[in-house]
Each structure stands twice: as C-alpha cells, then as structure tokens.
Scaffold this active site. Structure first.
Site, short mmCIF file in Angstrom:
data_model
loop_
_atom_site.label_atom_id
_atom_site.label_comp_id
_atom_site.label_asym_id
_atom_site.label_seq_id
_atom_site.Cartn_x
_atom_site.Cartn_y
_atom_site.Cartn_z
N ASP A 1 11.23 43.60 66.71
CA ASP A 1 11.16 42.42 65.85
C ASP A 1 12.49 42.22 65.13
O ASP A 1 13.21 43.19 64.84
CB ASP A 1 10.06 42.58 64.80
N ARG A 2 12.79 40.98 64.82
CA ARG A 2 14.05 40.67 64.15
C ARG A 2 14.31 41.53 62.92
O ARG A 2 15.42 42.04 62.73
CB ARG A 2 14.08 39.18 63.79
#
Length: 239
Positions: free
Chosen positions: A54-55
């Site tokens: 995830d970012r």
C-alpha cells in the site's frame, strides 16, 4: 534514490519509502514519482512487479528483471511459498501470540476499484501477531488521559487487500497513523505530541525460494527516520 536491499541478475528488492506509489495509478493522476520508474532509471533496466505494498506502507518490495522471472515469483506468492513479516505500532496493549482468523469483505475504493464487483462474499483472511513492546505516554488521546501503544510483529497468511490494517481494527488495536481504519484521536495525538503523521506499518522481512538457484533468500529492510524517532521516544530498543 531508492535503497537497494538485494540485487542479482534476476531480481532486485528495495526499501520502499512510505507515501510512494509502486507504479503509475489513477489513484493520484498528479503524482510524478513511482517506485517502478525510479528503480528502472536508477539501475538502467526495466523491472517487473511481483507483489505490492500500500502507498503508506514502507519496507521490502521485490521486482523481477524479466517477465519470465516475474511469472515464476508470482506463482510462489499465489501458492503461499513466500513468507512475509511486518512491524506495526498499534493502539493499546497487545501482548502474547495469537492468530486472527476473520474473513474480510473487500472495501471497494471509488477510484481504484471502480470496475470491481461490489457484492463479493467475505474472503478468508488469517494473520498471526506477536506483541514485542509496550509503552504508556503521558499525554491524552481521546477520552483517555494517557496513550498506550504496542509494537507488534504481524505475519499475513492470505494476501487480502488492507488485511493487516483491517484485522488490527477488528481486534480493537488499529495501527497508528491509519487514516482509513485507524483511531482519529490516536492519530491526532501522535501528530501533535510526537510529530508523527505516517502509517506505522513496515514490511521488515520477505523470504522466498530463488526461482533459478533454488536457494532460500531472506531480505530485510531497516526502519526509516520517522520510525526510528518514534522508537527512541517510546524507549523501544533492540527490536
């Protein structure tokens, strides 16, 4: 420049910074920096994604140097031959070792999942956790006069979207800095008292069988500066 953790003629792994997208995405059409393109330019050759983070998550991110190797590694991930471990700072005291076996219903993103089926049944999701450290800080968080945190090791056994974040919310120990599944009061307290604004979830270890040499490979990633500052402020050493 990205920190390269491992590189040979077939694979390359980096320590992904928090906040950086793995590749171009309509999640943020204005973003100009991506791990894939930055790494490609840094090593002078194309890289092929094998898995994702995830970012807001940092840590070990593995790429192949050819599509053939990428396919072989993706098979390992699909067949659960790859072992991953994460570190997380969570709300409250979480001690001991337990398994969370709780199916998760996919929470569709309006942008990223705009073409996905909405009525999917909850999918099997399993996470093991181990409490490593605890601390109580002398500042208020929400209705409490002090703030308690735990450092935990998380081992996912299923590759569900946001599984670790959703599982920690399920057991009432959301990850600090999580703006989607976390505790708003705790996040504000971390920011105002400690200056910490990131998601405290870090992929610290990835183990797999090398697709060519058949050796067992384990890649580890160190903590970034904001993590180190938090560990020092909490008095957590020798982790």
């Amino acid at each position: 420049m990205l920190e390269i953790l491992y590189q040979d003629g077939f694979l390359v792994a980096v320590n992904k910074p928090a906040g950086m997208l793995v590749h171009r995405s309509w999640l943020d059409p204005h973003e100009t920096q991506f791990v894939m393109q930055t790494l490609r330019d840094q090593i002078g050759q194309h890289v092929f994604p094998i898995h994702r983070l995830d970012r807001p998550t940092s840590g070990v991110l593995l790429f192949a140097l050819s599509s053939e190797i990428a396919n072989l590694m993706c098979e390992q991930f699909e067949q659960k031959y790859v072992q991953k471990s994460y570190l997380a700072v969570v709300r409250g005291y979480l001690q001991g070792k337990e398994r969370i076996d709780y199916p998760l219903k996919i929470q569709l993103d309006k942008i990223a999942d705009k073409f996905s089926q909405e009525d999917k049944e909850p999918q099997e999701a399993i996470t093991d956790y181990e409490g490593l450290k605890i601390v109580e800080m002398p500042y208020p968080a929400g209705r409490y006069q002090t703030a308690r945190y735990s450092l935990v090791k998380l081992i996912p056994h299923t590759g569900r979207k946001h599984x670790l974040r959703x599982h920690m919310k399920h057991v009432f120990h959301p990850i600090x800095g999580d703006t989607q599944y976390g505790d708003l009061h705790q996040n504000r307290a971390l920011m105002s008292h400690l200056g910490c604004s990131r998601l405290f979830l870090h992929s610290d270890s990835l183990s797999f069988i090398h697709p060519i040499t058949k050796e067992q490979i384990t890649i580890t990633a160190g903590l970034d500066e904001q993590w180190q500052q938090l560990m020092n402020q909490f008095g957590w050493e020798n982790v």
